[in-house]
Design a protein around this motif. Structure first.
Motif, PDB file in Angstrom:
ATOM      1  N   LEU A  34      13.580  -1.805   4.539  1.00 18.01           N
ATOM      2  CA  LEU A  34      13.236  -1.925   3.213  1.00 18.01           C
ATOM      3  C   LEU A  34      14.281  -1.527   2.063  1.00 18.01           C
ATOM      4  CD1 LEU A  34       9.923  -0.246   3.102  1.00 18.01           C
ATOM      5  CD2 LEU A  34      10.203  -2.572   3.236  1.00 18.01           C
ATOM      6  N   LYS A  37      15.572   2.043   1.450  1.00 22.93           N
ATOM      7  CA  LYS A  37      14.726   3.171   2.120  1.00 22.93           C
ATOM      8  C   LYS A  37      15.073   2.987   3.565  1.00 22.93           C
ATOM      9  CE  LYS A  37      11.296   2.260  -1.621  1.00 22.93           C
ATOM     10  NZ  LYS A  37      10.235   1.744  -2.087  1.00 22.93           N
ATOM     11  N   SER A  64       1.995  -8.814   7.875  1.00 28.17           N
ATOM     12  CA  SER A  64       1.656  -7.521   7.156  1.00 28.17           C
ATOM     13  C   SER A  64       2.679  -6.675   6.695  1.00 28.17           C
ATOM     14  CB  SER A  64       1.020  -6.679   8.039  1.00 28.17           C
ATOM     15  OG  SER A  64      -0.751  -6.903   8.216  1.00 28.17           O
ATOM     16  N   ASP A  66       5.015  -4.665   2.976  1.00 29.29           N
ATOM     17  CA  ASP A  66       4.881  -3.550   2.023  1.00 29.29           C
ATOM     18  C   ASP A  66       3.873  -3.942   1.158  1.00 29.29           C
ATOM     19  OD1 ASP A  66       6.247  -1.087   1.428  1.00 29.29           O
ATOM     20  OD2 ASP A  66       6.245  -2.042  -0.411  1.00 29.29           O
ATOM     21  N   GLY A  68       1.175  -5.841   1.394  1.00 27.17           N
ATOM     22  CA  GLY A  68       0.044  -6.339   2.016  1.00 27.17           C
ATOM     23  C   GLY A  68       0.149  -7.387   2.858  1.00 27.17           C
ATOM     24  N   ASN A  69      -0.944  -8.124   3.114  1.00 26.06           N
ATOM     25  CA  ASN A  69      -1.019  -9.423   4.027  1.00 26.06           C
ATOM     26  C   ASN A  69      -0.496 -10.783   3.280  1.00 26.06           C
ATOM     27  OD1 ASN A  69      -2.314  -7.775   6.276  1.00 26.06           O
ATOM     28  ND2 ASN A  69      -4.258  -8.040   5.171  1.00 26.06           N
TER      29      ASN A  69
ATOM     30  N   THR B  36       7.338   5.361  -1.291  1.00 28.79           N
ATOM     31  CA  THR B  36       7.903   5.108  -0.236  1.00 28.79           C
ATOM     32  C   THR B  36       7.275   3.849   0.568  1.00 28.79           C
ATOM     33  OG1 THR B  36       7.028   6.689   1.431  1.00 28.79           O
ATOM     34  CG2 THR B  36       8.689   7.497   0.199  1.00 28.79           C
ATOM     35  N   GLU B  37       7.662   3.516   1.950  1.00 25.72           N
ATOM     36  CA  GLU B  37       6.847   2.590   2.653  1.00 25.72           C
ATOM     37  C   GLU B  37       5.598   3.190   3.216  1.00 25.72           C
ATOM     38  OE1 GLU B  37       9.813   3.316   3.179  1.00 25.72           O
ATOM     39  OE2 GLU B  37      10.406   3.982   5.308  1.00 25.72           O
ATOM     40  N   ASP B  62      -5.612  -2.195  -2.634  1.00 26.25           N
ATOM     41  CA  ASP B  62      -3.902  -1.774  -2.940  1.00 26.25           C
ATOM     42  C   ASP B  62      -4.001  -0.562  -3.319  1.00 26.25           C
ATOM     43  OD1 ASP B  62      -1.109  -3.265  -3.819  1.00 26.25           O
ATOM     44  OD2 ASP B  62      -1.531  -1.515  -4.835  1.00 26.25           O
ATOM     45  N   PRO B  63      -3.001   0.378  -2.725  1.00 24.01           N
ATOM     46  CA  PRO B  63      -3.035   1.987  -2.994  1.00 24.01           C
ATOM     47  C   PRO B  63      -2.510   2.114  -4.487  1.00 24.01           C
ATOM     48  CG  PRO B  63      -1.154   1.437  -1.734  1.00 24.01           C
ATOM     49  CD  PRO B  63      -2.090   0.152  -1.610  1.00 24.01           C
ATOM     50  N   HIS B  64      -2.095   1.204  -4.995  1.00 24.43           N
ATOM     51  CA  HIS B  64      -1.617   1.542  -6.505  1.00 24.43           C
ATOM     52  C   HIS B  64      -2.911   1.534  -7.395  1.00 24.43           C
ATOM     53  CE1 HIS B  64       1.906  -0.226  -4.695  1.00 24.43           C
ATOM     54  NE2 HIS B  64       2.853   0.676  -5.653  1.00 24.43           N
ATOM     55  N   LYS B  85      -0.105   4.554   1.976  1.00 17.49           N
ATOM     56  CA  LYS B  85       0.229   3.119   2.099  1.00 17.49           C
ATOM     57  C   LYS B  85       0.195   2.656   3.638  1.00 17.49           C
ATOM     58  CE  LYS B  85       3.339   1.221  -0.269  1.00 17.49           C
ATOM     59  NZ  LYS B  85       4.926   1.263  -0.575  1.00 17.49           N
ATOM     60  N   ARG B  87       0.050  -0.798   6.337  1.00 19.01           N
ATOM     61  CA  ARG B  87       0.203  -2.306   6.520  1.00 19.01           C
ATOM     62  C   ARG B  87      -0.854  -2.953   6.658  1.00 19.01           C
ATOM     63  NH1 ARG B  87       4.946  -3.360   5.956  1.00 19.01           N
ATOM     64  NH2 ARG B  87       6.311  -1.971   6.479  1.00 19.01           N
ATOM     65  N   GLY B  88      -1.066  -3.967   5.633  1.00 17.87           N
ATOM     66  CA  GLY B  88      -2.409  -4.753   5.767  1.00 17.87           C
ATOM     67  C   GLY B  88      -3.504  -4.013   4.685  1.00 17.87           C
ATOM     68  N   ASN B  89      -3.226  -2.867   4.204  1.00 19.69           N
ATOM     69  CA  ASN B  89      -4.230  -2.016   3.489  1.00 19.69           C
ATOM     70  C   ASN B  89      -5.315  -1.783   4.267  1.00 19.69           C
ATOM     71  OD1 ASN B  89      -2.583  -1.958   1.053  1.00 19.69           O
ATOM     72  ND2 ASN B  89      -3.046  -3.878   0.408  1.00 19.69           N
ATOM     73  N   LEU B  90      -5.338  -1.531   5.267  1.00 21.92           N
ATOM     74  CA  LEU B  90      -6.573  -1.050   6.191  1.00 21.92           C
ATOM     75  C   LEU B  90      -5.913  -0.044   7.100  1.00 21.92           C
ATOM     76  CD1 LEU B  90      -7.999  -4.354   7.647  1.00 21.92           C
ATOM     77  CD2 LEU B  90      -9.357  -2.691   6.527  1.00 21.92           C
TER      78      LEU B  90
END
Lengths: 164, 246
Positions: A34, A37, A64, A66, A68-69, B36-37, B62-64, B85, B87-90
């Motif tokens: 990233l 980072k 997938s 940073d 999202g998908n 961060t990631e 989305d976490p935001h 956070k 990947r894929g928000n799951l």
């Protein structure tokens, strides 16, 4: 992880079905760096693509990352290196026309990449491939929320099956 | 055949779509936001932190979208919040990420909680590493595993118009949490709430208003505003933390 694999296989199988002279199925695992980072791990799956001619390919990809998908349509140009057979080592310049999958509407998320591939035949109908390169991906619509661009160093191991 | 391809892409697109925050991220001079990631960290400026809160977003959100949820807490209290956070928000498919973020600091107590599917993962994480967590809170969620023997204080809230986590779900999974203490019919306990689960229903609230991402499919219509629902949560949550010296 299982969820992503199932999605990927669904895409790949559909692509191969749609193009009866379909080429190959590829699963690869990438390490993303990233911007500014630490190194992170990501995963993406893509269809090997459909060759328009000997150098031009199109393919589809599910990732997938940073924000999202993401689904993308990939257009790639293949180049060879002087003195090296392109059946063994070749470069791929790729334009990724992606859409980050959000509700209520998807966000345009383009990217570019250049990768170098080393291919090793395994029997008559399949081969293994190692790939390394650089990639840049941006999602301008995500700028007001968080990190909206990323530089990546994709490393991939792919397996190909010639369906013809 | 092309129809099959487009159908597959449509299904995948719908299934993998995340809810995006409705508005731009709320910021304040009283706290900083570090991203961060692995997490979004909301940390008070010029105030020592006494406890950390790990929050796991709902599935495909989305976490935001949860920054505004914790805005009043971080702006006025000595607590920092880590919004996970993944990947894929799951988060439910990335359980190891919880421990990775938990390892960021060992200076003080950690409280874990989550919204919807995130709450389910919070329960699983507490079960797996009980010693890592000082308390648990659930927003529009419940525990699918048996946590009835834990000693940590638990707080669980749902909106009365929640169409996804219903009163029936709460009743069904009540036995998985420590003894019920109903804040809707009783006043606050006078001392710490260890070994009990505080239940509170936010009148007029729904499922999506725990975050800031607009309407959610199959949810009920809220009769109070998102801000009111979140202020009520903050008020209850702060009392819960203070009562348990967290």
């Amino acid at each position: 992880m299982l969820y992503k694999i199932i999605l990927s296989l669904a895409i790949s199988i559909c692509c191969m079905t749609a193009y009866s002279n379909g080429q190959e199925l590829e699963l690869h695992y990438s390490f993303y760096t990233l911007s500014g980072k630490s190194i992170d791990q990501g995963i993406s799956f893509s269809t090997g693509g459909y060759s328009i001619d000997s150098r031009l390919r199109i393919g589809a990809e599910f990732r997938s990352i940073d924000w999202g998908n993401q689904l993308s349509l990939d257009i790639a140009y293949e180049n060879s290196f002087p003195g090296i057979s392109k059946d063994q080592i070749y470069g791929l310049s790729c334009l990724h026309l992606g859409w980050a999958l959000f509700r209520p509407s998807a966000l345009f998320s383009p990217g570019v990449s250049y990768t170098i591939h080393y291919r090793k035949a395994i029997g008559l109908r399949s081969s293994a491939e190692f790939m390394a390169g650089v990639r840049y991906n941006v999602c301008p619509g995500y700028r007001k929320y968080g990190n909206y661009q990323q530089f990546e160093i994709p490393l991939a191991l792919g397996f190909y099956w010639n369906l013809q | 055949m092309q129809n099959i391809l487009w159908l597959a892409f449509s299904v995948i697109g719908l299934a993998a779509c995340s809810y995006l925050p409705e508005q731009e991220i709320h910021t304040s001079e009283k706290y900083s936001i570090e991203e961060t990631e692995d997490y979004i960290r909301m940390r008070p400026v010029d105030r020592a932190v006494t406890s950390s809160i790990m929050f796991i977003p709902g599935g495909l959100v989305d976490p935001h979208a949860y920054i505004s949820t914790f805005h009043p807490l971080v702006e006025t209290q000595q607590r920092e919040v880590f919004i996970l956070k993944v990947r894929g928000n799951l988060a439910i498919l990335n359980p190891k990420s919880v421990e990775r973020v938990r390892a960021v600091s060992d200076e003080h107590s950690w409280v874990i909680g989550g919204h919807s599917l995130g709450g389910v993962l919070a329960c699983q994480s507490l079960k797996k590493r009980n010693e890592n967590w000082a308390a648990l809170f659930l927003l529009g969620s419940y525990s699918t595993i048996d946590l009835s023997e834990i000693s940590q204080p638990v707080l669980t809230l749902r909106g009365s118009h929640d169409g996804l986590t219903t009163q029936g779900d709460w009743d069904k999974y009540e036995s998985n949490l420590p003894e019920k203490y109903d804040l809707d019919t009783r006043s606050w306990p006078v001392s710490s709430t260890h070994n009990m689960t505080l239940y509170q229903t936010i009148e007029g609230g729904n499922h999506a208003q725990w975050g800031n991402y607009g309407a959610q499919i199959n949810d009920g219509a809220a009769s109070i505003s998102r801000i009111d629902q979140q202020l009520e949560f903050n008020s209850t949550f702060i009392t819960f933390l203070q009562l348990n010296a967290l």
